[in-house]
Write an enzyme that holds these catalytic residues in place. Structure first.
Site, PDB file in Angstrom:
ATOM      1  N   THR A 154      -1.681  -5.134   4.079  1.00  0.00           N
ATOM      2  CA  THR A 154      -2.867  -5.944   3.802  1.00  0.00           C
ATOM      3  C   THR A 154      -2.500  -7.414   3.525  1.00  0.00           C
ATOM      4  O   THR A 154      -1.510  -7.691   2.884  1.00  0.00           O
ATOM      5  CB  THR A 154      -3.579  -5.358   2.571  1.00  0.00           C
ATOM      6  N   GLY A 193       2.112  -2.909  -4.294  1.00  0.00           N
ATOM      7  CA  GLY A 193       2.581  -2.565  -5.629  1.00  0.00           C
ATOM      8  C   GLY A 193       4.064  -2.855  -5.759  1.00  0.00           C
ATOM      9  O   GLY A 193       4.834  -2.591  -4.838  1.00  0.00           O
ATOM     10  N   GLU A 436      -6.649   2.635   1.340  1.00  0.00           N
ATOM     11  CA  GLU A 436      -6.353   3.618   2.400  1.00  0.00           C
ATOM     12  C   GLU A 436      -7.592   3.969   3.221  1.00  0.00           C
ATOM     13  O   GLU A 436      -7.854   5.136   3.503  1.00  0.00           O
ATOM     14  CB  GLU A 436      -5.740   4.889   1.789  1.00  0.00           C
TER      15      GLU A 436
END
Lengths: 669, 669
Positions: A154, A193, A436
């Site tokens: 992303t 993350g 997702e």
């Protein structure tokens, strides 16, 4: 669970539970041995020093939360290496499945861990996208934590639409390197993350360019920080993206490149390859990549039902000890779970958690089977699996999140306290609605498949996906049948009716002059509703089949309560969707009233087993981490104990009094 | 709004808006003069130094959040004393009404202020419950901030059920004092804003005992901290209750008493009195206290629609600048607001904010009128007002909170960032569902009133509350009428049908042998649904009446778009409640399809004005405080600018690397 006295009301609830709680726990764990293994692991890990906080995370600054979260994460990884040695002998996916009921991480990093992406997406990317040599090399390093990785897809300006990604990887034939570059601010990777300050490697999805030609999105293994000093490498702009509704210990980050060069062999080349001279060799079958996507979605369904099970445990236990108001004049204040409105909020949450529990396992088995077919080069079941996974990801994330919030609200003001753990459960759960595959986007994909199947059926095709066969049902509408099978068939009529109505609307809009795309868009609210109806059939039928299949192997009291929960689920959804059923089946006003009374009866039947049912989820207090939901029901005492941990409560007078408040009150600020 | 370049897409949106944005702003402000006054105040206050944070609050520790929040609050109070001098000349309630559109506090303490309860509940308690002398004495001190107060009613074990409160105030005739005492841990006051470390006085609701006899709940003015040192007084146990989903700068606290003595004149004696000798004089009319409760609920409705207006402004502007995916092959990525599914999420939010905007003002006027009657000793309109306020508090809090969350989710991943301000808006808004009358509890009160009215009508009574007259409608069911008036009448049939069905169920349960209370409880899910249906009629009718009344005074383009929004609201709710309408009216399947197409058409009509409509809410960027929603649409640049404010981003390598991560990666942790 030892030590202090257990709340009287909870003792009573446990005494009146009429099934064997341990039997249900074993069922949920897939067998006695698995319960034992899980409990031993929990016992071993949770007795390690330093894994629990003296001052709860919520009191810390954003920076401290990260530092503390990382510290505990590393201790946890070490502990797992010690106490879960067998995991090394199993495949990555076997471990995932074996730990479906494991919620240990929640006891340590409630708001999830900065190594989350390393442990999941980074590993999967290596395994699914690296060639044999790359898998061997990188997965060893990653498994041993010699490197810490993350997965960057992303971008600031691009999420859903993968083809729209801007990050460039341009092959330089002269040096046999790829040049990674972020041409704009919207090209910056955003969200991974552990990216902020934790990872030193990263799988980056980027647009491949060779000699000026674009070859689409490909994965690249990119080092971003020095292994010795952890300093960002030249040309790498990396940092964290700031606080969020949840995941505040995850260290989500951004990443930009200013012409960063990496060797050719850092492109992960299982699927597509770039040869030294710049020759591009396309993937033999691009569909292979779908496998990982399905896998991640099944994991989400399983997480969603675990989050919900935690919230439900908290809310049901608290509702059993909380006494409030009066049902009858001069009677003592009743347990709030005796209010039927409260049962209406909570019991469906137990059913729903079961529904997705069994659905996740069913879908995992289907995924495993389909994956084996894929490896043999058989792709025929992949589209069906893809649509099933999309549908269930959407519904499980949406339903579980909504019910977690209902559980929180059912706990009144105290549910608003972080110490209840309900707000944090909502924070992590609601994220599953977006990541997702954003739910609306996925529903439109499901709708696309439904409309395509509808067209095929109209054209006389007979081999449609098993889950969509009902779209071709041409038998006349039967009279209303209130058995579970009858309700299930009715829901199929609803989905079929909605697909049909959507298709009619699209046709009508096209006839009025709209382009196919504009007509589709204009009818898309209907299409989403049709896709949801389709997804609902799947949960209804899988939940039913899985419970009925197991019922005969269970003791009669347990079978009874599980079938009651199943029935509750059916009636609840029939009442929720009265409008659809009235439109598309022969449901009458009287039938609706009967359903309503049946619902009221079934709440009453399940009520005495409510605490037993949540006890059977078998969450240790450390995992629940909730003042309201602990096994002993000492909610009020724990609320006070937790409040007293506040650093603000360490001093009777805060420094702001002398600094600001007193001068202000004296008119001297 | 000056300075940097405005996003092109937003410029285009503003160019195509076909009504006068300023005219709508003036309408919402109740006139040009009020817009001017509000803007001047905003300009004056927001240019004060120190009111804006260099490091956003979300990065701070819980303790720092409080200290910083208090500092800014006091600066803000000082600023208001300077720039809003006229407020001193107006009554408390006039000031509240005049500031209905004021959102200045949100620009300063987004997560609300530790003086919130001082400024609202403490002041109201003095004004509504003190006798003349007490009002004079305490309100002067409170207005001048010589003391800081809060209001303590809810206890750890007691919320909804006021009679269940445990805190004791025992009158000692010998010393002419009240002895305040908390006999158990569940008797501790819990939740009052500012109680933790800010307030030094507090209005405490406690059970009055005189010579062993209980005289119910009464209000007492209690000093809890020393005015000079701020130390808790002897016998006072006070502190804060810890972090929450929102309101983290509010310093919510707990309070317990160990036989604390206060003079007799500290009981607030407007209503009931205790004489020196211990004689209790009951309140002349206990209903007077209802006034304040209604007032607070009207304020909640107004806040709810303002929170929603902010969330909507953010989501609509972001949806206009965010481009994603493809509607048509080879076309550029469209603005996401061009997806009809996105319009479906967002446009109803604009309508809903308008609906409650006008409802809050209508209800305020009714409250003012009824209050005047109360002072003249007329109580006949009080029950109706009470039920209206309950109904609208429930529906506005539930609808606005749900739509704020929809707005957040409509912004995808970026909506999950605190810098979007959407999570914090959700946090403060969802609290309104619980406080000042938990929604389910209030709905049951509304249901109680509906069933009572139903019985009265059956018994031939003709004077029922105006809002419930429809329950007595005995005309035959007309054919479906799709005009707004027709839809409104249909919704009345729905509410009537639901009340009737609930009453039948209660009767049936009673006949089967249940007590009246058990029968009521068992049917309570239906009762709540009936109450909701009743509440929906009120918003529908008030919104319609208020828009239609104003339409003729507005320019034609504005009147058109406001009527379109009204129509959208009607069609949206008709489609949401298809099941009810099919059951209780003559709505047919074809009518449903027509409504659906009408809905799709009206979304298309409103779409070009979407940005203009949210611009008209006229929130300054400081108030929105959102990376995604700023007037200039520089969302991506702001996301990055905000992230770079993170203290974690001030150092390229966090200390945890040397401390934990490196040793771990080297196997040496």
């Amino acid at each position: 669970m030892a030590g202090k006295k257990v709340n009287e009301d909870l003792l009573n609830e446990r005494a009146k539970c009429n099934f064997d709680v341990e039997e249900l726990t074993n069922l949920l764990d897939d067998g006695v041995e698995h319960t034992k293994r899980r409990r031993t692991l929990e016992q071993n890990i949770l007795s390690i020093e330093g894994l629990q906080d003296d001052i709860p995370e919520e009191y810390l600054s954003h920076k401290e939360k990260y530092e503390n979260g990382l510290r505990k994460t590393l201790l946890m990884c070490k502990a797992l290496q010690t106490y879960d040695k067998e995991s090394a002998g199993r495949s990555f996916q076997e471990n995932i499945r074996l730990n479906f009921r494991n919620s240990l991480w929640s006891a340590v990093t409630k708001d999830t861990s900065p190594l989350l992406l390393h442990l999941e997406m980074f590993m999967i990317a290596i395994l699914e996208q690296g060639n044999e040599e790359q898998r061997e090399y990188w997965s060893k390093k990653a498994t041993n934590f010699e490197i810490i990785g993350t997965y960057a897809q992303t971008e600031l300006g691009h999420g859903t639409f993968i083809r729209g990604l801007e990050t460039q990887a341009t092959y330089d034939v002269g040096t046999e390197e790829f040049v990674l570059h972020s041409p704009t601010i919207t090209a910056y990777k955003w969200w991974p993350g552990g990216m902020g300050h934790t990872a030193n490697y990263c799988v980056v999805m980027a647009q491949l360019y060779i000699k000026g030609k674009n070859y689409g999105i490909q994965p690249f293994m990119v080092q971003i920080r020095d292994e010795e000093t952890h300093m960002p490498l030249p040309g790498v702009k990396v940092g964290e993206i700031g606080p969020k509704l949840g995941f505040n210990t995850v260290n989500n980050g951004f990443l930009g490149f200013d012409n960063v060069r990496i060797p050719r062999d850092r492109m992960l080349m299982k699927n597509a390859q770039v040869l030294k001279d710049g020759t591009y060799k396309a993937s033999p079958n691009s569909k292979l990549a779908y496998g990982a996507m399905v896998y991640v979605r099944v994991v989400i369904i399983n997480s969603a039902c675990k989050y919900l099970a935690r919230a439900t445990t908290i809310a049901v236990r608290y509702s059993a000890i909380r006494r409030q108001s009066q049902l009858k004049p001069n009677a003592p204040e009743p347990q709030i779970i005796d209010y039927v409105t409260q049962q209406h909020k909570l019991l469906i949450a137990i059913s729903t958690s079961h529904a997705y529990h069994f659905t996740a396992r069913w879908l995992w088995d289907l995924y495993t089977k389909t994956n084996q077919e894929l490896r043999r080069g058989e792709f025929k079941n992949l589209p069906e699996l893809h649509i099933l996974a999309c549908s269930m990801k959407v519904l499980s994330s949406a339903d579980c999140t909504a019910l977690i919030e209902k559980c929180r609200l059912a706990c009144g003001g105290h549910g608003y306290l972080m110490s209840s753990s309900l707000p944090i459960l909502y924070g992590v759960s609601t994220a599953t609605v977006t990541y997702e595959g954003e739910n609306t986007v996925l529903l439109l994909q499901v709708a696309r498949s439904l409309v395509k199947t509808w067209d095929q059926i109209l054209k006389g095709h007979i081999s449609v996906s098993p889950s969509m066969v009902y779209l071709g049902n041409r038998t006349p509408l039967p009279k209303w049948d209130s058995s579970l099978q009858g309700i299930l068939e009715s829901f199929k009529r609803v989905a079929k009716g909605k697909v049909s109505a959507s298709v009619s609307s699209i046709d009508q809009y096209r006839k009025s002059g709209l382009s196919p795309e504009d007509a589709w868009n204009k009818a898309s609210v209907q299409l989403i509703s049709a896709a949801e109806a389709h997804a609902r059939i799947i949960v209804l039928s899988v939940y039913k089949a899985e419970i009925e299949r197991r019922a005969s192997t269970l003791s009669s009291p347990l079978a009874t309560v599980l079938l009651e929960l199943l029935e509750l689920y059916y009636i609840y959804w029939a009442l929720e969707k009265t409008g659809d059923l009235l439109l598309y089946t022969k449901l009458s006003e009287k039938d609706v009233r009967d359903l309503q009374h049946r619902y009221e009866d079934i709440l009453e039947k399940i009520r005495p087993n409510a605490v037993g049912l949540v006890d059977a989820f078998d969450f240790r207090d450390e995992i629940l981490s909730s003042t309201l939901g602990a096994y002993d029901g000492r909610a009020y005492e724990r609320l006070m104990e937790e409040a007293l941990k506040s650093p603000l409560n360490k001093e009777p007078v805060n420094q702001s009094f002398e600094k600001y408040l007193k001068p202000f009150m004296r008119g001297k600020l």
